[in-house]
Write a protein that holds these residues in place. Structure first.
Motif, PDB file in Angstrom:
ATOM      1  N   CYS A 134      -7.416  -3.719 -10.139  1.00 57.74           N
ATOM      2  CA  CYS A 134      -6.467  -4.021  -9.062  1.00 57.74           C
ATOM      3  C   CYS A 134      -5.916  -5.419  -9.331  1.00 57.74           C
ATOM      4  CB  CYS A 134      -7.181  -3.962  -7.707  1.00 57.74           C
ATOM      5  SG  CYS A 134      -6.024  -3.876  -6.340  1.00 57.74           S
ATOM      6  N   ALA A 135      -4.655  -5.507  -9.720  1.00 54.01           N
ATOM      7  CA  ALA A 135      -4.053  -6.806 -10.040  1.00 54.01           C
ATOM      8  C   ALA A 135      -2.548  -6.714  -9.839  1.00 54.01           C
ATOM      9  CB  ALA A 135      -4.372  -7.202 -11.479  1.00 54.01           C
ATOM     10  N   ASP A 136      -1.915  -7.896  -9.759  1.00 53.50           N
ATOM     11  CA  ASP A 136      -0.496  -7.991  -9.440  1.00 53.50           C
ATOM     12  C   ASP A 136       0.287  -8.418 -10.681  1.00 53.50           C
ATOM     13  OD1 ASP A 136       2.012  -8.624  -8.440  1.00 53.50           O
ATOM     14  OD2 ASP A 136       1.236  -9.593  -6.642  1.00 53.50           O
ATOM     15  N   LEU A 137       1.260  -7.615 -11.069  1.00 48.89           N
ATOM     16  CA  LEU A 137       2.053  -7.899 -12.280  1.00 48.89           C
ATOM     17  C   LEU A 137       2.974  -9.108 -12.115  1.00 48.89           C
ATOM     18  CD1 LEU A 137       2.992  -4.198 -13.060  1.00 48.89           C
ATOM     19  CD2 LEU A 137       1.610  -5.669 -14.548  1.00 48.89           C
ATOM     20  N   THR A 138       3.123  -9.625 -10.904  1.00 51.01           N
ATOM     21  CA  THR A 138       3.957 -10.817 -10.714  1.00 51.01           C
ATOM     22  C   THR A 138       3.152 -12.102 -10.921  1.00 51.01           C
ATOM     23  OG1 THR A 138       3.560 -10.994  -8.338  1.00 51.01           O
ATOM     24  CG2 THR A 138       5.403  -9.605  -9.033  1.00 51.01           C
ATOM     25  N   SER A 197       4.535   1.472 -19.199  1.00 48.07           N
ATOM     26  CA  SER A 197       4.749   1.417 -17.744  1.00 48.07           C
ATOM     27  C   SER A 197       5.818   2.417 -17.344  1.00 48.07           C
ATOM     28  CB  SER A 197       5.194   0.010 -17.329  1.00 48.07           C
ATOM     29  OG  SER A 197       5.362  -0.019 -15.917  1.00 48.07           O
ATOM     30  N   THR A 198       5.561   3.155 -16.273  1.00 43.91           N
ATOM     31  CA  THR A 198       6.588   4.074 -15.774  1.00 43.91           C
ATOM     32  C   THR A 198       6.697   3.953 -14.254  1.00 43.91           C
ATOM     33  OG1 THR A 198       4.941   5.864 -15.767  1.00 43.91           O
ATOM     34  CG2 THR A 198       6.459   5.796 -17.633  1.00 43.91           C
ATOM     35  N   ALA A 199       7.946   4.013 -13.787  1.00 42.53           N
ATOM     36  CA  ALA A 199       8.276   4.056 -12.351  1.00 42.53           C
ATOM     37  C   ALA A 199       7.710   2.864 -11.575  1.00 42.53           C
ATOM     38  CB  ALA A 199       7.794   5.387 -11.741  1.00 42.53           C
ATOM     39  N   THR A 200       7.632   1.712 -12.221  1.00 38.68           N
ATOM     40  CA  THR A 200       7.007   0.555 -11.574  1.00 38.68           C
ATOM     41  C   THR A 200       7.880  -0.698 -11.550  1.00 38.68           C
ATOM     42  OG1 THR A 200       4.772   1.319 -12.065  1.00 38.68           O
ATOM     43  CG2 THR A 200       5.039  -1.056 -11.776  1.00 38.68           C
ATOM     44  N   PHE A 201       8.554  -1.042 -12.639  1.00 38.77           N
ATOM     45  CA  PHE A 201       9.210  -2.355 -12.724  1.00 38.77           C
ATOM     46  C   PHE A 201      10.236  -2.579 -11.604  1.00 38.77           C
ATOM     47  CE2 PHE A 201       8.629  -2.901 -17.654  1.00 38.77           C
ATOM     48  CZ  PHE A 201       7.261  -2.996 -17.475  1.00 38.77           C
ATOM     49  N   LEU A 240      -3.772  -0.536 -14.511  1.00 34.59           N
ATOM     50  CA  LEU A 240      -3.646  -1.655 -13.559  1.00 34.59           C
ATOM     51  C   LEU A 240      -2.654  -1.296 -12.464  1.00 34.59           C
ATOM     52  CD1 LEU A 240      -3.165  -5.365 -14.574  1.00 34.59           C
ATOM     53  CD2 LEU A 240      -1.587  -4.293 -12.952  1.00 34.59           C
ATOM     54  N   ASP A 241      -3.022  -1.625 -11.243  1.00 34.73           N
ATOM     55  CA  ASP A 241      -2.101  -1.431 -10.117  1.00 34.73           C
ATOM     56  C   ASP A 241      -2.476  -2.418  -9.019  1.00 34.73           C
ATOM     57  OD1 ASP A 241      -0.079   1.120  -9.456  1.00 34.73           O
ATOM     58  OD2 ASP A 241      -0.761   0.015  -7.673  1.00 34.73           O
ATOM     59  N   ARG A 242      -1.486  -2.799  -8.186  1.00 35.63           N
ATOM     60  CA  ARG A 242      -1.833  -3.770  -7.136  1.00 35.63           C
ATOM     61  C   ARG A 242      -2.217  -3.089  -5.820  1.00 35.63           C
ATOM     62  NH1 ARG A 242       3.475  -6.540  -4.256  1.00 35.63           N
ATOM     63  NH2 ARG A 242       4.347  -4.504  -3.875  1.00 35.63           N
ATOM     64  N   SER A 243      -2.000  -1.786  -5.722  1.00 39.41           N
ATOM     65  CA  SER A 243      -2.371  -1.069  -4.489  1.00 39.41           C
ATOM     66  C   SER A 243      -3.817  -0.597  -4.588  1.00 39.41           C
ATOM     67  CB  SER A 243      -1.433   0.138  -4.302  1.00 39.41           C
ATOM     68  OG  SER A 243      -2.076   1.157  -3.568  1.00 39.41           O
ATOM     69  N   THR A 282      -1.089  11.536  -1.189  1.00 38.21           N
ATOM     70  CA  THR A 282       0.159  12.297  -1.131  1.00 38.21           C
ATOM     71  C   THR A 282       0.987  12.032  -2.382  1.00 38.21           C
ATOM     72  OG1 THR A 282       0.124  12.162   1.271  1.00 38.21           O
ATOM     73  CG2 THR A 282       2.213  12.787   0.260  1.00 38.21           C
ATOM     74  N   TYR A 283       1.055  10.750  -2.806  1.00 40.03           N
ATOM     75  CA  TYR A 283       1.804  10.435  -4.037  1.00 40.03           C
ATOM     76  C   TYR A 283       1.265  11.265  -5.197  1.00 40.03           C
ATOM     77  CZ  TYR A 283       3.937   8.159  -7.984  1.00 40.03           C
ATOM     78  OH  TYR A 283       4.644   7.938  -9.141  1.00 40.03           O
ATOM     79  N   ASP A 284      -0.028  11.308  -5.322  1.00 39.33           N
ATOM     80  CA  ASP A 284      -0.635  12.046  -6.437  1.00 39.33           C
ATOM     81  C   ASP A 284      -0.200  13.517  -6.424  1.00 39.33           C
ATOM     82  OD1 ASP A 284      -2.712  11.878  -8.642  1.00 39.33           O
ATOM     83  OD2 ASP A 284      -3.441  13.598  -7.490  1.00 39.33           O
ATOM     84  N   GLU A 294       0.805  -1.233   0.000  1.00 32.52           N
ATOM     85  CA  GLU A 294       0.000   0.000   0.000  1.00 32.52           C
ATOM     86  C   GLU A 294       0.834   1.278   0.000  1.00 32.52           C
ATOM     87  OE1 GLU A 294      -2.725   0.654  -0.977  1.00 32.52           O
ATOM     88  OE2 GLU A 294      -3.455  -1.397  -1.092  1.00 32.52           O
ATOM     89  N   TRP A 295       0.241   2.291  -0.570  1.00 34.93           N
ATOM     90  CA  TRP A 295       0.865   3.609  -0.705  1.00 34.93           C
ATOM     91  C   TRP A 295      -0.040   4.666  -0.076  1.00 34.93           C
ATOM     92  CZ3 TRP A 295       5.143   5.085  -4.048  1.00 34.93           C
ATOM     93  CH2 TRP A 295       5.776   3.988  -4.670  1.00 34.93           C
ATOM     94  N   ASP A 296       0.554   5.807   0.305  1.00 33.93           N
ATOM     95  CA  ASP A 296      -0.237   6.994   0.627  1.00 33.93           C
ATOM     96  C   ASP A 296      -0.555   7.632  -0.729  1.00 33.93           C
ATOM     97  OD1 ASP A 296      -1.186   9.501   1.179  1.00 33.93           O
ATOM     98  OD2 ASP A 296       0.323   9.965   2.715  1.00 33.93           O
ATOM     99  N   ALA A 354       0.819  -0.514 -16.956  1.00 30.32           N
ATOM    100  CA  ALA A 354       1.181  -1.516 -15.953  1.00 30.32           C
ATOM    101  C   ALA A 354       1.816  -0.847 -14.740  1.00 30.32           C
ATOM    102  CB  ALA A 354       2.132  -2.530 -16.582  1.00 30.32           C
ATOM    103  N   GLY A 355       1.016  -0.649 -13.680  1.00 29.55           N
ATOM    104  CA  GLY A 355       1.475   0.078 -12.502  1.00 29.55           C
ATOM    105  C   GLY A 355       1.117   1.542 -12.659  1.00 29.55           C
ATOM    106  N   CYS A 356      -0.187   1.795 -12.755  1.00 28.54           N
ATOM    107  CA  CYS A 356      -0.674   3.149 -13.113  1.00 28.54           C
ATOM    108  C   CYS A 356      -0.567   4.134 -11.964  1.00 28.54           C
ATOM    109  CB  CYS A 356      -2.117   3.073 -13.590  1.00 28.54           C
ATOM    110  SG  CYS A 356      -3.267   2.496 -12.311  1.00 28.54           S
ATOM    111  N   GLY A 357      -0.380   3.632 -10.718  1.00 30.20           N
ATOM    112  CA  GLY A 357      -0.343   4.539  -9.576  1.00 30.20           C
ATOM    113  C   GLY A 357      -1.622   5.335  -9.485  1.00 30.20           C
ATOM    114  N   SER A 358      -1.485   6.631  -9.187  1.00 25.25           N
ATOM    115  CA  SER A 358      -2.681   7.472  -9.001  1.00 25.25           C
ATOM    116  C   SER A 358      -3.240   7.961 -10.338  1.00 25.25           C
ATOM    117  CB  SER A 358      -2.335   8.658  -8.110  1.00 25.25           C
ATOM    118  OG  SER A 358      -1.386   9.482  -8.759  1.00 25.25           O
TER     119      SER A 358
END
Ligand SMILES: C[S@@+](CC[C@H](N)C(=O)[O-])C[C@H]1O[C@@H](n2cnc3c(N)ncnc32)[C@H](O)[C@@H]1O
Length: 262
Positions: free
Chosen positions: A99-103, A116-120, A74-77, A21-23, A16-18, A51-55
């Motif tokens: 909401c899904a997990d890239l692993t 995808s950016t800032a995720t891998f 898609l994001d897992r948080s 605040t990240y946004d 999980e992320w804040d 892949a890992g869209c964040g906010s």
């Protein structure tokens, strides 16, 4: 899990992320994301996975590039997914937020592109990651991505170690490692390169909030709440200037027309 090439002890980063605040503070990622997005070759009617869209700040820019297409964000948080749903509401008719997990194998049908950016670098098992992305990308489809690469935030991690928390919750791969893994997963026209991005931030509270929300999020999880302020102060004192020594790993590739090569 397949061990990365470097002999690091992988510690799982917290899910999980804040997200709010990240946004608010993700200006560097949003700026870099806009540049990476330009590398996607689009007609405007494709279906592209973020892949890992964040906010969703970069996803929003992707939506604007696809006026007749579809975006799967898609994001897992769960907190990030909620924030992305709010931000992407104006594009709801052509956007799916998942909401899904890239692993793990992805619950998707074929897409024309993966972005995808800032995720891998939050994922240690890049063999599995690239296999799951290849599995949902149509033959010939594009992969355009950027993440932290070899040497990323080395000064921040060294300062955290000196302040008492030595952690490898992220994985910063080299271009060679990444090119080899992508080819093994069935990608062609693979190109990976590093890009130093030393990033100045506002001193004081904004710098502390940034470190807490992004770079040192996994480290702080290891500490009691009462220990966290002193740890952050210690790291900031060691760093001196509020500059983060980012090194980004750029990735462009195409899914082979004939499936897996190796
Ligand atoms: C720093 S944020 C980047 C968000 C956005 N792409 C941007 O550039 O602002 C990293 C994101 O990757 C997501 N993430 C990390 N590991 C993941 C995984 N295994 N599956 C899906 N998402 C993941 C996190 O939840 C987080 O939202």
């Amino acid at each position: 899990m397949t061990k990365p090439d470097s002999d690091i002890t992988a510690t799982k980063a917290p899910v999980e992320w804040d997200a709010a605040t990240y946004d608010r503070i993700a200006e560097p990622m949003t700026r870099w994301g806009g540049v990476v997005l330009e590398r996607l070759q689009l007609m405007g009617d494709e279906c592209v996975l973020d892949a890992g869209c964040g906010s969703g700040r970069v996803t929003e820019q992707l939506c604007r590039r696809l006026p007749r297409g579809r975006v799967i964000a898609l994001d897992r948080s769960a907190a990030m997914v909620t924030e992305a749903q709010r931000r992407l509401a104006p594009y709801a008719s052509r956007t799916t937020v998942l909401c899904a997990d890239l692993t793990k194998p992805l619950p998707l049908r074929s897409v024309d592109g993966v972005f995808s950016t800032a995720t891998f670098h939050w994922i240690h098992d890049h063999e599995a990651l690239f296999a799951h992305l290849a599995a949902v990308l149509r033959p010939g489809g594009q992969l355009v991505a950027q993440c932290g690469g070899a040497g990323n935030i080395a000064r921040v991690h060294a300062a955290a170690k000196a302040a008492g928390v030595d952690l490898e919750a992220t994985y910063f791969a080299t271009p060679d490692q990444t090119e080899r893994r992508l080819k093994a997963a069935g990608f062609v026209d693979v190109r990976c390169w590093l890009q130093p991005e030393p990033t100045p931030l506002e001193p004081g509270e904004p710098f502390e909030t940034y470190l807490r929300t992004v770079c040192l999020r996994p480290h702080l999880e290891q500490l009691a709440p009462s220990e966290q302020p002193a740890f952050l102060r210690n790291v900031m004192e060691q760093l001196g200037e509020p500059v983060i020594d980012y090194v980004r790993l750029n990735i462009t590739a195409r899914r082979s027309e004939i499936g897996r090569e190796a």
